[in-house]
Design a protein around this motif. Structure first.
Motif, PDB file in Angstrom:
ATOM      1  N   VAL A  54      32.961  12.370  56.378  1.00  0.00           N
ATOM      2  CA  VAL A  54      32.849  10.962  56.001  1.00  0.00           C
ATOM      3  C   VAL A  54      31.458  10.433  56.347  1.00  0.00           C
ATOM      4  CG1 VAL A  54      33.774   8.637  56.404  1.00  0.00           C
ATOM      5  CG2 VAL A  54      35.322  10.602  56.269  1.00  0.00           C
ATOM      6  N   THR A  55      30.957  10.808  57.522  1.00  0.00           N
ATOM      7  CA  THR A  55      29.622  10.371  57.933  1.00  0.00           C
ATOM      8  C   THR A  55      28.565  10.858  56.948  1.00  0.00           C
ATOM      9  OG1 THR A  55      30.276  10.370  60.259  1.00  0.00           O
ATOM     10  CG2 THR A  55      27.908  10.453  59.794  1.00  0.00           C
ATOM     11  N   ALA A  56      28.617  12.123  56.583  1.00  0.00           N
ATOM     12  CA  ALA A  56      27.645  12.682  55.646  1.00  0.00           C
ATOM     13  C   ALA A  56      27.709  11.963  54.302  1.00  0.00           C
ATOM     14  CB  ALA A  56      27.889  14.179  55.463  1.00  0.00           C
ATOM     15  N   ARG A  57      28.925  11.706  53.844  1.00  0.00           N
ATOM     16  CA  ARG A  57      29.120  10.988  52.575  1.00  0.00           C
ATOM     17  C   ARG A  57      28.498   9.597  52.637  1.00  0.00           C
ATOM     18  NH1 ARG A  57      33.010  11.157  48.322  1.00  0.00           N
ATOM     19  NH2 ARG A  57      33.369   9.094  47.470  1.00  0.00           N
ATOM     20  N   GLN A  58      28.735   8.888  53.746  1.00  0.00           N
ATOM     21  CA  GLN A  58      28.191   7.532  53.898  1.00  0.00           C
ATOM     22  C   GLN A  58      26.667   7.536  53.958  1.00  0.00           C
ATOM     23  OE1 GLN A  58      30.363   6.392  57.416  1.00  0.00           O
ATOM     24  NE2 GLN A  58      31.942   5.337  56.234  1.00  0.00           N
ATOM     25  N   VAL A  59      26.093   8.489  54.679  1.00  0.00           N
ATOM     26  CA  VAL A  59      24.626   8.597  54.754  1.00  0.00           C
ATOM     27  C   VAL A  59      24.060   8.837  53.349  1.00  0.00           C
ATOM     28  CG1 VAL A  59      22.704   9.995  55.621  1.00  0.00           C
ATOM     29  CG2 VAL A  59      24.547   9.321  57.169  1.00  0.00           C
ATOM     30  N   GLY A  60      24.684   9.734  52.600  1.00  0.00           N
ATOM     31  CA  GLY A  60      24.226  10.017  51.242  1.00  0.00           C
ATOM     32  C   GLY A  60      24.316   8.811  50.336  1.00  0.00           C
ATOM     33  N   MET A 114      21.568   6.328  51.402  1.00  0.00           N
ATOM     34  CA  MET A 114      20.237   6.764  50.985  1.00  0.00           C
ATOM     35  C   MET A 114      20.061   6.619  49.476  1.00  0.00           C
ATOM     36  SD  MET A 114      19.223  10.017  53.400  1.00  0.00           S
ATOM     37  CE  MET A 114      17.543  10.144  52.782  1.00  0.00           C
ATOM     38  N   SER A 115      21.089   6.962  48.709  1.00  0.00           N
ATOM     39  CA  SER A 115      20.967   6.849  47.256  1.00  0.00           C
ATOM     40  C   SER A 115      20.824   5.382  46.839  1.00  0.00           C
ATOM     41  CB  SER A 115      22.141   7.517  46.546  1.00  0.00           C
ATOM     42  OG  SER A 115      23.367   6.928  46.873  1.00  0.00           O
ATOM     43  N   LYS A 116      21.498   4.504  47.536  1.00  0.00           N
ATOM     44  CA  LYS A 116      21.361   3.069  47.252  1.00  0.00           C
ATOM     45  C   LYS A 116      19.960   2.588  47.634  1.00  0.00           C
ATOM     46  CE  LYS A 116      23.668  -1.331  47.991  1.00  0.00           C
ATOM     47  NZ  LYS A 116      24.798  -2.030  48.617  1.00  0.00           N
ATOM     48  N   LEU A 117      19.478   2.986  48.793  1.00  0.00           N
ATOM     49  CA  LEU A 117      18.150   2.613  49.273  1.00  0.00           C
ATOM     50  C   LEU A 117      17.061   3.032  48.288  1.00  0.00           C
ATOM     51  CD1 LEU A 117      16.397   1.588  51.746  1.00  0.00           C
ATOM     52  CD2 LEU A 117      16.358   3.968  52.470  1.00  0.00           C
ATOM     53  N   PHE A 118      17.236   4.206  47.677  1.00  0.00           N
ATOM     54  CA  PHE A 118      16.220   4.714  46.765  1.00  0.00           C
ATOM     55  C   PHE A 118      16.431   4.270  45.319  1.00  0.00           C
ATOM     56  CE2 PHE A 118      15.421   7.363  50.410  1.00  0.00           C
ATOM     57  CZ  PHE A 118      14.043   7.457  50.404  1.00  0.00           C
ATOM     58  N   GLY A 119      17.371   3.354  45.101  1.00  0.00           N
ATOM     59  CA  GLY A 119      17.515   2.719  43.799  1.00  0.00           C
ATOM     60  C   GLY A 119      18.362   3.448  42.777  1.00  0.00           C
ATOM     61  N   PHE A 120      19.191   4.397  43.205  1.00  0.00           N
ATOM     62  CA  PHE A 120      20.092   5.060  42.273  1.00  0.00           C
ATOM     63  C   PHE A 120      21.176   4.076  41.837  1.00  0.00           C
ATOM     64  CE2 PHE A 120      18.168   8.643  44.368  1.00  0.00           C
ATOM     65  CZ  PHE A 120      18.132   9.648  43.408  1.00  0.00           C
ATOM     66  N   GLY A 121      21.622   4.188  40.602  1.00  0.00           N
ATOM     67  CA  GLY A 121      22.701   3.349  40.107  1.00  0.00           C
ATOM     68  C   GLY A 121      24.028   3.692  40.761  1.00  0.00           C
ATOM     69  N   THR A 122      25.003   2.832  40.581  1.00  0.00           N
ATOM     70  CA  THR A 122      26.284   3.011  41.270  1.00  0.00           C
ATOM     71  C   THR A 122      27.013   4.283  40.843  1.00  0.00           C
ATOM     72  OG1 THR A 122      27.357   1.548  39.673  1.00  0.00           O
ATOM     73  CG2 THR A 122      26.638   0.559  41.739  1.00  0.00           C
ATOM     74  N   ILE A 123      26.912   4.666  39.570  1.00  0.00           N
ATOM     75  CA  ILE A 123      27.570   5.887  39.115  1.00  0.00           C
ATOM     76  C   ILE A 123      26.949   7.094  39.807  1.00  0.00           C
ATOM     77  CG2 ILE A 123      27.946   7.415  37.124  1.00  0.00           C
ATOM     78  CD1 ILE A 123      28.045   4.808  35.413  1.00  0.00           C
ATOM     79  N   THR A 124      25.633   7.126  39.850  1.00  0.00           N
ATOM     80  CA  THR A 124      24.944   8.251  40.494  1.00  0.00           C
ATOM     81  C   THR A 124      25.181   8.246  41.998  1.00  0.00           C
ATOM     82  OG1 THR A 124      23.289   8.267  38.741  1.00  0.00           O
ATOM     83  CG2 THR A 124      22.715   9.413  40.769  1.00  0.00           C
ATOM     84  N   GLN A 125      25.244   7.076  42.605  1.00  0.00           N
ATOM     85  CA  GLN A 125      25.574   6.999  44.035  1.00  0.00           C
ATOM     86  C   GLN A 125      26.914   7.672  44.302  1.00  0.00           C
ATOM     87  OE1 GLN A 125      25.367   2.988  45.693  1.00  0.00           O
ATOM     88  NE2 GLN A 125      23.632   2.531  44.370  1.00  0.00           N
ATOM     89  N   SER A 126      27.892   7.413  43.445  1.00  0.00           N
ATOM     90  CA  SER A 126      29.221   8.023  43.610  1.00  0.00           C
ATOM     91  C   SER A 126      29.170   9.532  43.426  1.00  0.00           C
ATOM     92  CB  SER A 126      30.209   7.424  42.611  1.00  0.00           C
ATOM     93  OG  SER A 126      30.455   6.082  42.939  1.00  0.00           O
ATOM     94  N   ARG A 127      28.384   9.998  42.460  1.00  0.00           N
ATOM     95  CA  ARG A 127      28.258  11.444  42.236  1.00  0.00           C
ATOM     96  C   ARG A 127      27.607  12.129  43.430  1.00  0.00           C
ATOM     97  NH1 ARG A 127      26.514  10.707  35.985  1.00  0.00           N
ATOM     98  NH2 ARG A 127      28.631  10.532  35.188  1.00  0.00           N
ATOM     99  N   ILE A 128      26.585  11.497  43.979  1.00  0.00           N
ATOM    100  CA  ILE A 128      25.908  12.057  45.151  1.00  0.00           C
ATOM    101  C   ILE A 128      26.868  12.092  46.339  1.00  0.00           C
ATOM    102  CG2 ILE A 128      24.103  11.595  46.869  1.00  0.00           C
ATOM    103  CD1 ILE A 128      22.373  10.572  44.459  1.00  0.00           C
ATOM    104  N   ALA A 129      27.562  10.980  46.582  1.00  0.00           N
ATOM    105  CA  ALA A 129      28.496  10.910  47.712  1.00  0.00           C
ATOM    106  C   ALA A 129      29.625  11.935  47.560  1.00  0.00           C
ATOM    107  CB  ALA A 129      29.062   9.499  47.838  1.00  0.00           C
TER     108      ALA A 129
END
Length: 142
Positions: A20-26, A29-44
């Protein structure tokens, strides 16, 4: 885009809550770097799958999330490392539906589909290293 801190983050995977921690960090970070919400979910989701594989099959390992830039495009690289038993047949492990844990078998094949780059190396008795990259592409998401 200027980001204050672009250093990699490494999360030790030793217990189930570390997934869960790793997922939240990812996601953060994806939000901080401007990834869209769909991509944030894919990364997480990809991070969660990779971390769960470490926990289930190797017991312990690390997830490292590193910002990248290539030709002005921002990306995140996720590296999953473990010193577990290794994967006997990588091709089989990448087949949809294949699982040795009784799960759905969507883990590695799903990660490969969700990410832009996917690389896996495994040596029996030494461990496994999976490196995936997702590049920011706002045009695809909006």
């Amino acid at each position: 885009m200027v980001v204050a801190d672009n250093s990699p983050e490494t999360i030790n995977i030793e217990q189930e809550s570390d997934i869960v921690t790793a997922r939240q960090v990812g996601r953060n970070m994806s939000k901080l770097f401007g990834f869209g919400t769909i991509t944030q979910s894919r990364i997480a989701t990809s991070i969660s799958e990779l971390a769960r594989n470490i926990y289930l099959y190797a017991g312990t390992g690390t997830i490292t999330i590193s910002p990248l830039e290539r030709e002005g495009v921002i990306g995140l690289q996720i590296t999953a490392n473990d010193s577990g038993p290794g994967i006997p047949d990588i091709r089989q492990a990448l087949d949809d539906g294949y699982s040795t844990s009784g799960a759905l078998g969507a883990g590695l094949p799903g990660v490969r589909r969700m990410m832009d780059e996917f690389e896996i190396h495994s040596t029996l008795g030494e461990g496994t290293r999976v490196v995936v990259v997702k590049w920011s592409d706002q045009a695809k998401e909006e």
